[in-house]
Design a protein around this motif. Sequence first.
Motif, short mmCIF file in Angstrom:
data_model
loop_
_atom_site.label_atom_id
_atom_site.label_comp_id
_atom_site.label_asym_id
_atom_site.label_seq_id
_atom_site.Cartn_x
_atom_site.Cartn_y
_atom_site.Cartn_z
N THR A 71 57.77 75.40 -18.27
CA THR A 71 57.35 76.68 -18.85
C THR A 71 55.83 76.84 -18.78
OG1 THR A 71 59.24 76.54 -20.33
CG2 THR A 71 57.50 78.09 -20.92
N ALA A 72 55.10 75.76 -18.91
CA ALA A 72 53.64 75.86 -18.90
C ALA A 72 53.09 76.20 -17.52
CB ALA A 72 53.02 74.54 -19.40
N ARG B 30 69.22 70.25 -13.59
CA ARG B 30 68.81 71.64 -13.74
C ARG B 30 68.65 72.30 -12.37
NH1 ARG B 30 63.66 71.37 -17.86
NH2 ARG B 30 64.70 70.32 -19.57
N VAL C 296 48.52 71.46 -15.56
CA VAL C 296 49.31 71.14 -16.73
C VAL C 296 49.55 69.64 -16.79
CG1 VAL C 296 51.61 71.39 -17.75
CG2 VAL C 296 50.46 73.37 -16.74
N TYR D 179 49.23 65.60 -19.29
CA TYR D 179 48.49 64.70 -20.17
C TYR D 179 47.18 64.31 -19.49
CZ TYR D 179 52.26 63.88 -23.53
OH TYR D 179 53.21 64.01 -24.51
N GLY E 169 60.75 60.48 -19.02
CA GLY E 169 60.35 59.50 -20.02
C GLY E 169 60.83 58.11 -19.64
N GLY E 170 60.40 57.11 -20.41
CA GLY E 170 60.91 55.77 -20.22
C GLY E 170 60.30 55.02 -19.06
N TYR F 250 67.60 59.84 -25.54
CA TYR F 250 66.72 60.49 -26.52
C TYR F 250 66.76 61.99 -26.24
CZ TYR F 250 63.72 59.42 -22.53
OH TYR F 250 63.22 59.24 -21.28
N GLU G 77 65.63 66.04 -25.90
CA GLU G 77 64.51 66.69 -25.24
C GLU G 77 63.42 67.00 -26.25
OE1 GLU G 77 64.04 69.82 -21.69
OE2 GLU G 77 65.05 70.60 -23.45
N PHE H 275 57.08 70.06 -25.51
CA PHE H 275 55.66 69.77 -25.32
C PHE H 275 54.93 71.11 -25.46
CE2 PHE H 275 52.10 69.18 -22.18
CZ PHE H 275 51.45 68.13 -22.80
N GLN I 291 51.75 72.16 -25.80
CA GLN I 291 50.50 72.47 -25.09
C GLN I 291 50.78 73.30 -23.84
OE1 GLN I 291 47.80 69.04 -24.89
NE2 GLN I 291 47.56 69.52 -22.74
N GLY I 292 50.08 74.41 -23.69
CA GLY I 292 50.27 75.24 -22.51
C GLY I 292 51.39 76.26 -22.65
N LYS I 293 52.10 76.21 -23.75
CA LYS I 293 53.13 77.23 -23.99
C LYS I 293 52.56 78.24 -24.99
CE LYS I 293 57.32 74.55 -23.06
NZ LYS I 293 56.87 73.15 -23.01
N GLN J 218 56.83 81.49 -26.81
CA GLN J 218 57.73 80.61 -26.06
C GLN J 218 58.21 79.46 -26.93
OE1 GLN J 218 55.07 79.77 -22.80
NE2 GLN J 218 56.00 81.31 -21.46
N THR K 262 55.82 68.15 -29.76
CA THR K 262 54.54 67.44 -29.78
C THR K 262 53.40 68.39 -29.39
OG1 THR K 262 54.75 66.78 -27.46
CG2 THR K 262 55.64 65.28 -29.11
N ARG K 263 52.16 67.93 -29.60
CA ARG K 263 50.96 68.71 -29.29
C ARG K 263 51.01 70.10 -29.96
NH1 ARG K 263 48.15 65.63 -25.28
NH2 ARG K 263 48.94 63.58 -25.89
N LEU L 61 48.04 64.85 -38.42
CA LEU L 61 47.24 63.91 -37.63
C LEU L 61 47.84 63.76 -36.22
CD1 LEU L 61 44.70 62.25 -37.92
CD2 LEU L 61 46.05 60.38 -38.83
N GLU M 153 51.76 60.20 -33.08
CA GLU M 153 52.74 60.82 -32.19
C GLU M 153 53.79 59.80 -31.77
OE1 GLU M 153 51.40 63.65 -28.93
OE2 GLU M 153 52.45 62.18 -27.69
N ASN N 296 49.30 59.54 -24.40
CA ASN N 296 50.72 59.88 -24.38
C ASN N 296 51.52 58.99 -25.34
OD1 ASN N 296 53.28 60.71 -23.83
ND2 ASN N 296 53.22 60.27 -21.64
N TYR O 168 53.98 59.91 -27.18
CA TYR O 168 55.41 60.23 -27.05
C TYR O 168 56.06 59.37 -25.97
CZ TYR O 168 59.47 62.68 -25.25
OH TYR O 168 60.71 62.97 -24.77
N CYS P 194 59.21 56.56 -26.21
CA CYS P 194 60.46 56.65 -25.44
C CYS P 194 60.73 55.34 -24.70
CB CYS P 194 60.38 57.80 -24.42
SG CYS P 194 60.44 59.42 -25.18
N THR Q 109 38.41 62.21 -38.78
CA THR Q 109 38.40 63.39 -39.64
C THR Q 109 37.34 63.20 -40.73
OG1 THR Q 109 39.98 62.46 -41.20
CG2 THR Q 109 40.89 63.62 -39.29
#
Lengths: 249, 249, 249, 249, 249, 249, 249, 249
Positions: free
Chosen positions: B129-130, B162, B205, B207, C226-227, D50, D52, D55, D57-59, D63, D82-83, D104, D137, D235, D237, D241, F60
Amino acid sequence: MNRRRLADLLEAVRSGELAVGDALDLLRDLPYAELGEAKVDNHRELRQGYPEVVFCQGKTKGQVREILGYMIAERTHNVLATRAEPELFATVSDLHPELRYNALGRTMVLQRERVAEKDGTLVIATAGTADLPVAEEAFETANLLGARVERINDVGVAGMHRLVPHLPVLRQARALIVVAGMEGALVSLVAGLVDSPVIAVPTSVGYGASFGGLAALLGMLNSCAGGVGVVNIDNGYGAACLAALIMRS
Amino acid sequence: MNRRRLADLLEAVRSGELAVGDALDLLRDLPYAELGEAKVDNHRELRQGYPEVVFCQGKTKGQVREILGYMIAERTHNVLATRAEPELFATVSDLHPELRYNALGRTMVLQRERVAEKDGTLVIATAGTADLPVAEEAFETANLLGARVERINDVGVAGMHRLVPHLPVLRQARALIVVAGMEGALVSLVAGLVDSPVIAVPTSVGYGASFGGLAALLGMLNSCAGGVGVVNIDNGYGAACLAALIMRS
Amino acid sequence: MNRRRLADLLEAVRSGELAVGDALDLLRDLPYAELGEAKVDNHRELRQGYPEVVFCQGKTKGQVREILGYMIAERTHNVLATRAEPELFATVSDLHPELRYNALGRTMVLQRERVAEKDGTLVIATAGTADLPVAEEAFETANLLGARVERINDVGVAGMHRLVPHLPVLRQARALIVVAGMEGALVSLVAGLVDSPVIAVPTSVGYGASFGGLAALLGMLNSCAGGVGVVNIDNGYGAACLAALIMRS
Amino acid sequence: MNRRRLADLLEAVRSGELAVGDALDLLRDLPYAELGEAKVDNHRELRQGYPEVVFCQGKTKGQVREILGYMIAERTHNVLATRAEPELFATVSDLHPELRYNALGRTMVLQRERVAEKDGTLVIATAGTADLPVAEEAFETANLLGARVERINDVGVAGMHRLVPHLPVLRQARALIVVAGMEGALVSLVAGLVDSPVIAVPTSVGYGASFGGLAALLGMLNSCAGGVGVVNIDNGYGAACLAALIMRS
Amino acid sequence: MNRRRLADLLEAVRSGELAVGDALDLLRDLPYAELGEAKVDNHRELRQGYPEVVFCQGKTKGQVREILGYMIAERTHNVLATRAEPELFATVSDLHPELRYNALGRTMVLQRERVAEKDGTLVIATAGTADLPVAEEAFETANLLGARVERINDVGVAGMHRLVPHLPVLRQARALIVVAGMEGALVSLVAGLVDSPVIAVPTSVGYGASFGGLAALLGMLNSCAGGVGVVNIDNGYGAACLAALIMRS
Amino acid sequence: MNRRRLADLLEAVRSGELAVGDALDLLRDLPYAELGEAKVDNHRELRQGYPEVVFCQGKTKGQVREILGYMIAERTHNVLATRAEPELFATVSDLHPELRYNALGRTMVLQRERVAEKDGTLVIATAGTADLPVAEEAFETANLLGARVERINDVGVAGMHRLVPHLPVLRQARALIVVAGMEGALVSLVAGLVDSPVIAVPTSVGYGASFGGLAALLGMLNSCAGGVGVVNIDNGYGAACLAALIMRS
Amino acid sequence: MNRRRLADLLEAVRSGELAVGDALDLLRDLPYAELGEAKVDNHRELRQGYPEVVFCQGKTKGQVREILGYMIAERTHNVLATRAEPELFATVSDLHPELRYNALGRTMVLQRERVAEKDGTLVIATAGTADLPVAEEAFETANLLGARVERINDVGVAGMHRLVPHLPVLRQARALIVVAGMEGALVSLVAGLVDSPVIAVPTSVGYGASFGGLAALLGMLNSCAGGVGVVNIDNGYGAACLAALIMRS
Amino acid sequence: MNRRRLADLLEAVRSGELAVGDALDLLRDLPYAELGEAKVDNHRELRQGYPEVVFCQGKTKGQVREILGYMIAERTHNVLATRAEPELFATVSDLHPELRYNALGRTMVLQRERVAEKDGTLVIATAGTADLPVAEEAFETANLLGARVERINDVGVAGMHRLVPHLPVLRQARALIVVAGMEGALVSLVAGLVDSPVIAVPTSVGYGASFGGLAALLGMLNSCAGGVGVVNIDNGYGAACLAALIMRS
């Protein structure tokens, strides 16, 4: 397996000559040949319109010989190998009497069937003589893929008047491959003059701050002229594949 | 000046209605309009098949207003401006009632004539989406250039399933634009599945170690799949121009 | 000194057979053997679950011979040396009749005891034939550390159909090592298909803009799947160590 | 759709309650929900263990709200974003009363079912206080994935004695996540002391020549200690994972 | 010309034995000897406390021979040449019977006078055996400059216990040179344990992503431990010069 | 705990006043104070000769306030905080009436005891006015650590004559800190003129191709003058710590 | 074709001796000679004031021989070839008895006419002996272009006193070429002392972190002294061309 | 102090009106004015032919005001300040009624005496409108230094026909400044057409992979056209200084 042979097989399924399960097995087995340390992709021609290439760099002589040997012995298609040093060719040249070596482009080609010719002309232009090896790799590939190629050599920007006499050829091209090192400005110049897609190939030719082709690569990516697609540094093969897809139909 | 108008002029020369010297003067004067701090390129459509774009980033509001004002007032062609922030659009929206703003793609478009439709379909696919702003810029540009576009959003590699339902659309495309950030692997995946040219657009886009799109850019340049041409990071406009040239004829 | 031997020693302390001070001295002396220009780490196996490796690159033949000689003569454990060119092996092969050389992976191994086998299977997959040397280094290391390994070679993204037949093997793995150069997209593809940890090893294989493996490295770090944990470029050894730690217990 | 629900479906096929074709259709439809500009991946939990993540950032806020709204309304699973900046949380906090924000770590979590607890303990260690956002995170993600986490903060190498008291905790961990900026040496230090896999997360914390985390990233990739897998800069997140996959079973 | 000889000359001026103009001429002439393609700096010892070094890399054998020949013939001071390959030494070894070659450190030394010994001890520590050439260059330089040196080899972070027995030596040093490749974490570790200045020398030792020493360089510059000054990659000579200046008085 | 206090404690052990076990407990507890999200290192002064600094960037306001509050309330030592923006100082200035803020250097200092003055003088020289913030950070740190500092501002190479009048001050220094952006050539110039160690601090000052201080950093690392140790970009604090260690005794 | 010959031709047009169309044809044909894989630019001397150079690097021996052979046989002008290895010269030295080889600068020169001498003096200064090859290339080029050159060798910043005796020569120069590796600070130093344009040539000389000349390149671009123009790394030829253009008239 | 005033002073020495010692004192005092945090270089005009510039970026408003105030109050020369944001000008505009601000170029100029006009014309050409701020900085500087300037805007390579009408102006220039972002190819194009020196100024204008001007910088350094000197990214001031030195006499 090309498109025609696949159609035959599917027709056999439709007519009941071939059971669905058998066809599935056949297709499952077909995609590639397992050669121990490598796989030969028999489906690429069907899927992408060009045969699998053997990228020799980083492979041992034994590995290349095994792969080429399989492709020559088991199949009837054309064979292309890139980045082949002369010593490598010496160790495989006995595999087939018509295996041809291009010393400048470091390619090995065995042409066994003539691919249908593409519409229009592909122009391959180089900025300088030192860019010729990359242009040769592109030429051999494009030729094998059925493209009619015109070559224009040594027309770098420093002598723009060198380019002017070639304008008619440049402008009637269906697609162009521009091969240049240093700052790669020939791409911007050509792309500003034509209305066909330009495939830009940066080369590692240049003084110190070319940083192995990085300067030309960035220059081409940032070209202020539209209609430019860039491939990897020194990647003449990739440029020709893209050109062939553009010129198909 | 487009190709048809030029043909009229040349015919007038052939028939003697227009003296050679007068035609030369006319053509010499035509190429661009001088606006003080900028030039408007009237010939690009003739030369390259697409009108000049106004790249707003780095220009003052006054400069953009002057250029757009000239293009709207003096000419009858389509107008496209990219990288236009909302505040910029607010200061020029009064120039023409049909000037349309795409907030996601940050483009301004004034479509006054319908360009002849290109053959085939252009597929624009995004990994996430970004990546949509870049895809929107490509979409608006391609649309204006006469390409019939199909969109496939959010089909990144992390969820390969997808992508699978879209295979029929991907495979019938005349050309594809693949927009992806992070590692940009969607390009390799798509290019391995189709036999049409793929235009790869890396986006910024990701990290930290995406380094502003560098990771995706390098990934796409190094794609092990053939038939890929790469444009600049976040350059949706450039991708669409290249696509239009590929799909012409 | 491994965990069992240390337990014996501690039991001797508990039972009074060995005085605390003597045990301290023993342990203080044990950690490494001082060989002049090098130290041999006798404790690593105890501390980290795998023996010290001799990284031959950058060491003189004399230094490697001294270190290997000590390890072979004084100890009963397994010995592993990486980045060993054939000429180096020629100068040390007389040290032990069972010292085995893997020419593709450039490793030297002397296996004197069988490490307890890890649970589950480790899959080592390579994108292309040129990635095999790194995969071989990983294989020899993992094998010595007690991992049951399955190999899948030459399944790069350009031919995704090559990967499909291996899905059952990929999905039942306890851990996977994916070795790839160029853009490294095989990592994203595999990691999106399995639910086990993927160890990504970028290789220095590729055209100019791979910049010695940088493109693959960045691609793997930015994988949208991921992973994934990434190790250094061409570092098959490190990947196998990490895999062994994941598969322990 | 998680593993248990899929098993039910397959059992229905086996028993004849559900026709094969119907099951195929069901599964074909399930993989993701189409939300216009985004897709929600319903299969990831099944495929990778895990859910979905969103993310942010950028959305755009719109959205994110649409995606979260769908996930909250249509499904019964846990939700992780996240973000997420505070202003973003303010615009979506009304979607569910139990949507919890970690200022945080900039995460949003809605925990609706308790995932089965993983075996062993995951240690998350940070080098300095400025690395805490990334560690948070990772913590939120790992917690949601069923990992029992112990935290050790501010144990950077400059004060090695800070690390020593934590050795027992470090050594009994099933897996470790080490979060560090600057030169990232804490990774080498910890990995040299434990015999469990270490997941290294470089952060963008540091003076000028950290170059946005590049120094820590390279440091961790080059760690002379074995058993280290590196993820992208900042990263947290991705690290969690990977940890969850390592600790499964 | 060293400090004592200059004092004699100035005293002669003060007493009237030497006219000011003559002294000026003498000093103007002294600073360096002109050897055609090179200059030999006779003043550096006076100005900076250490003699000029001959950096052989990039010089032809003839140039080195001419410079060394002059230094040996015309002067009574010590001579040091760095980056001297064995073949180079073979072509100049006849210049003086006491010219000594260190094959590991690639240095040539002719010690003709004993420099006053510096206070305290200089510790030179290396992370691994492959870092020894750089450490040897530092050792030869420091030795010539009058520093009492203690060597600690192969104490890299991966085996922290290797470092512990050396703590007393490390802590009593007046200055320390730490030589390390890979991630260079030994610098942070040592600097966190001592209260003397640490001179960090990154080396080009390591796997691919060390990028010729860049990883170690960035790691050392970003060290979270204070009291660290970094010199160029593989620059053992520069580290020893800095150490000598720190230990003077 | 400083060296004197530790000596008292050890003497108590020697005399029998304090049991060994009690002393061990005392020392184990002392190293740092645990403040939840941070640790305060009480031993650094003992270990490294300078107190722990609070690096405010990335923390912070609440975290800084908690750490400073602890340091001010519980201890009697000096306090130093760097990278403190004015708004941050505003939120902590009430913690102690003598907490002093240096707006140019962005430091906060609370000096409660006078450290024994170092021998000799430390010269801090800047190339330009824009380098002053970094020099101020170095000045405040060095001052707190007991160094007598002389400042020389704005003596960049473009005006070498600016430097000449300062030669006497430069040459009598025990150590020098040279702060410069752009190409950083002042370091080479100064280091060629003095026989004391030069600590080079690159700054992020300059036009585009300074790349955030990279040009100055590389320039200083490659200085052809000996006796130079480089610290991180803009790291005035680190330079002063190194200077203090050099000037001790 | 030089300016004088062109004037003759134009005069023939003016006087009617030569028809306009014929003159056009003549000029169209003149610009370059087509040699198959290369073009020889006959117009450059007319257009830019200096003859075309043959950049030998990246060309095969056969290509160089063909180009040189044409230039020697067909024309009366001077010939310059750069980057010519000794083995290359051996294969072409028979082409003309006066073809002269400079082994240090790797240039081949055939001087057949004396170019009009430029006004003023060009100073070429090098920082160290290892920079001489680049300075030699510049010298040969400048000499051929008619510049009166003075050489100053080995005056690097580490010994600034080396530079002082040359101030009169430096200051009376019409233009200066400064050749330096490492940090390249000699450029800033010289440019701060003279009021003539300085052409800076970074060289690839230096320790590891010079990164092939990048450090010197960035240093020179960031020089705080004005009046500096930078050319590519190791590009002595380019520096001399620029100098010749500056000194013309 | 300019050249004429210095000649008067020296004449006074020659004639005996001024004692040598007094002249020495006078000259020693003259070079710069000490303003606390800055020095104003009064000699630069004498030494380098252009007055000192105030580079405002990175200086506080108070610092700029103090420096400008001194230059305006104490001296009679021209004043130039670059990189001055509008808010900065607002705080110093009261210092002199004729201090003039160029908002596009961000320069402040106070012209109090007319510098002798240089021979010939300086052409400043820009590739696009977004490059104008840099060109304005160059224009203001060159104008103040006495150069007669002609401007050519917006003649980037994408529309080469835009350049053609300006050929007469380009070719009669004594020197040229070419300002371009993106790939910077305008430099190669112009330099191939003229026989005067070209000063290339890369700008930070462009899409993502321009990397802040790096692409244009590398492109210009690698220009295949001779006669090009490159300055720092966006450094219009430096380009104009170099042009003025080239055009002197």
